[in-house]
Design a protein around this motif. Structure first.
Motif, short mmCIF file in Angstrom:
data_model
loop_
_atom_site.label_atom_id
_atom_site.label_comp_id
_atom_site.label_asym_id
_atom_site.label_seq_id
_atom_site.Cartn_x
_atom_site.Cartn_y
_atom_site.Cartn_z
N ASP A 1 -14.92 -10.08 9.74
CA ASP A 1 -14.35 -8.80 9.28
C ASP A 1 -14.88 -8.32 7.93
N ASN B 1 -2.74 8.67 -2.16
CA ASN B 1 -2.95 7.24 -1.97
C ASN B 1 -4.32 6.80 -2.46
N ARG C 1 -9.36 2.69 -3.69
CA ARG C 1 -10.22 1.76 -4.42
C ARG C 1 -10.24 2.16 -5.88
N ILE C 2 -10.31 1.15 -6.75
CA ILE C 2 -10.48 1.42 -8.18
C ILE C 2 -11.36 0.34 -8.75
N GLU C 3 -12.24 0.73 -9.64
CA GLU C 3 -13.09 -0.25 -10.31
C GLU C 3 -13.46 0.28 -11.68
N SER C 4 -13.28 -0.57 -12.69
CA SER C 4 -13.71 -0.17 -14.03
C SER C 4 -15.14 -0.65 -14.25
N ARG D 1 -10.08 -4.61 -17.77
CA ARG D 1 -10.84 -4.50 -16.53
C ARG D 1 -9.89 -4.41 -15.36
N ILE D 2 -10.26 -3.64 -14.34
CA ILE D 2 -9.48 -3.58 -13.12
C ILE D 2 -10.44 -3.44 -11.96
N GLU D 3 -10.15 -4.14 -10.89
CA GLU D 3 -10.98 -4.02 -9.69
C GLU D 3 -10.11 -4.30 -8.47
N SER D 4 -10.19 -3.40 -7.50
CA SER D 4 -9.48 -3.65 -6.25
C SER D 4 -10.41 -4.38 -5.29
N ARG D 5 -9.85 -5.26 -4.48
CA ARG D 5 -10.62 -5.97 -3.45
C ARG D 5 -9.82 -5.92 -2.17
N PRO D 6 -10.47 -5.68 -1.04
CA PRO D 6 -9.71 -5.65 0.21
C PRO D 6 -9.14 -7.03 0.55
N LEU E 1 -3.31 7.43 -13.27
CA LEU E 1 -2.94 7.09 -11.89
C LEU E 1 -1.60 7.72 -11.53
N PHE F 1 -13.95 4.76 -14.88
CA PHE F 1 -13.30 4.27 -13.67
C PHE F 1 -13.84 5.00 -12.46
N TYR G 1 -2.93 -4.46 -0.92
CA TYR G 1 -4.10 -4.38 -1.77
C TYR G 1 -4.03 -5.47 -2.82
N ASP H 1 0.83 -1.20 0.00
CA ASP H 1 0.00 0.00 0.00
C ASP H 1 0.87 1.25 0.00
N TYR I 1 -13.67 3.99 -21.42
CA TYR I 1 -13.77 3.26 -20.17
C TYR I 1 -14.10 4.23 -19.05
N LEU J 1 0.39 1.01 -7.66
CA LEU J 1 -0.49 0.56 -8.73
C LEU J 1 -0.16 1.25 -10.05
N LYS K 1 -8.60 -9.25 3.71
CA LYS K 1 -9.14 -9.14 5.06
C LYS K 1 -8.07 -9.19 6.13
#
Lengths: 307, 307
Positions: free
Chosen positions: B172, B221, B224-227, A224-229, B212, B239, A237, A203, B237, A208, A231
């Protein structure tokens, strides 16, 4: 006959997608209650492969699929399918539209045809079922008057009939599915392939941006891009990335070596033909020949043959 | 008393989140059937604000929220809430766990407590309802024996009692909600803020990496990112980006000017205090003073006062 798992029950969008994913060979499709259970069956070798939703699914939880793909033993995608999000209105034969008092489906499916229902069945009560197929089953059993279902449902409930087809509030919405199996021989490159990876990076500001620069510097198009936490790993990330190209391509292999150096974890999730078959455009400086000639040049310089 | 919309019905996780989002002031909470309807009420000025799910929601479709936030008139988020994904098992008083034959909830909620149900209510049949609150309502009406519900449901169905609390297969897990309203005076910077934007860029290789880099070069910082696909604009696209900082901060304002130059569309979705209150760490070269002094220096050079 090989067995292929899918997120059940029978008669849902995932069954329909899994059928199209396995259209090339004879296979017995086996429904599982959840995506993790379907993937566990693949990992244990009880089934050959599994069809799972990965984007915008009507019934399956896509975050659950992404999480299940990246925990436990690796699996790789070998094929992709896109399905239009369009529903059928199923009834018992003889039911007229004006006589429909109750209409049943999965809550997410009902939400996606809300405007259509308001315009066409304004008096009908909506009832939740655990899947679109369960709605059709309940209509067949006489519990409700109509069901909002995936087109494939009619094959499982032949006592019903399609009163209306192609129902969708939003035109052109699609859901995306992958056929995943245990690592082994990869699909052959076709020139119109997609590669999926999950990358875990620290992080730090810019990590990124630098990771994506490794792709763009090699002319690789991100789709396509997607961040997911994560846990239980604070300060890291996880990113799901899809990009054009096959791991057998020089530019993709080269980029993945860079990702492997940069990331604390990279999981290869597969290289497979794109469902829409649009070929990757490869700039001259990232072509197979460019990579081969440049590697040869460095080799020659190192050997003292060139300067 | 001002009215605040939320994705209904009453007794769901979104109601619970919206209550915590409006805890600071007296407001009447008004349930709406869908997120787009709740946002339309805000845009028309019929309600002051709306509480909507934006990440990993149990009942609400998060893609639907993101799409609804970026079509039609702009709205901005002014507050954020995080809720743990933990359920209560509600029953009519006197019901013993061993006597539970049917358990009802939204299919996604049932999926998230599947292991718990298998271990603790192995004989019970699961039944789908349109929301977790609808499950509680059905139990209160005597249709089913137990409901898997949001903790807030008990306040709406006081005839029920909590047999088990804190149910969750995954520890969590959280869902994230935003309070959105029409553009106006922004929340004051707190030093622990988040900014959300939706950026549309051309589908050229590297355009996202460059976008970015505009953030990382200013020490910002990304959280979160999502397409998301754009249905009717081929070759572009969209985002969704969340990053640390407030638009009033020099580095954030500077970065947004760069995004505005680079993107065909940028929609500002709000600067608001982070729910977890962790302060942004700002590197020296991106501090308020650094931005002020550097702007002053260029001004002096342009005016011939310095070289």
């Amino acid at each position: 006959m090989p067995q292929i798992a899918y997120l059940g029950p029978a008669g849902t969008f995932t069954e329909q997608a899994t059928r199209s994913l396995t259209g090339d060979f004879d296979a017995e499709l086996v429904p599982f209650e959840t995506v993790p259970l379907a993937l566990t069956a693949v990992r244990r070798g009880e089934v050959l492969a599994a069809g799972v939703p990965v984007e915008n699914s009507v019934e399956g939880s896509v975050p659950a699929t992404l999480d299940a793909l990246t925990t436990d033993e690796p699996l790789v995608a070998v094929q992709e399918a896109l399905l239009p999000v369009q529903f059928d209105l199923l009834v018992r034969p003889g039911t007229e539209q004006s006589a429909i008092r109750t209409v049943a489906s999965h809550p997410h499916a009902l939400a996606q045809v809300r405007d259509w229902l308001a315009a066409n069945l304004p008096g009908a009560e909506v009832r939740a079922t655990s899947s679109t197929a369960a709605g059709a089953a309940a209509v067949a059993a006489g519990e409700f008057d109509a069901a909002i279902s995936a087109p494939v449902a009619l094959e499982h409930y032949p006592s019903l009939e399609r009163l209306v087809g192609g129902i969708a509030d939003v035109r052109d919405a699609v859901t995306r599915f992958l056929l995943v199996r245990r690592p082994g021989k990869l699909p052959e490159p076709t020139g119109a392939d997609r590669t999926s990876v999950c990358a875990v990076i620290g992080d730090e500001v810019g990590s990124l941006a630098e990771l994506l620069a490794e792709l763009s510097l090699r002319g690789i198009n991100l789709s396509r891009i997607e961040s997911r936490p994560i846990k239980d790993r604070f300060g890291e990330y996880r990113f799901f990335l899809d990009f054009d190209g096959h791991v057998a391509d020089a530019r993709i292999g080269d980029a993945l070596t860079a990702l492997r150096r940069r990331c604390s974890t990279v999981r290869f999730l597969g290289s497979y033909p794109k469902a829409d078959r649009t070929p990757a455009s490869v700039r001259e400086t990232a072509s197979e020949q460019a990579f081969r000639l440049s590697a040869q040049w460095v080799e020659d310089v190192r050997a003292g043959r060139l300067a």
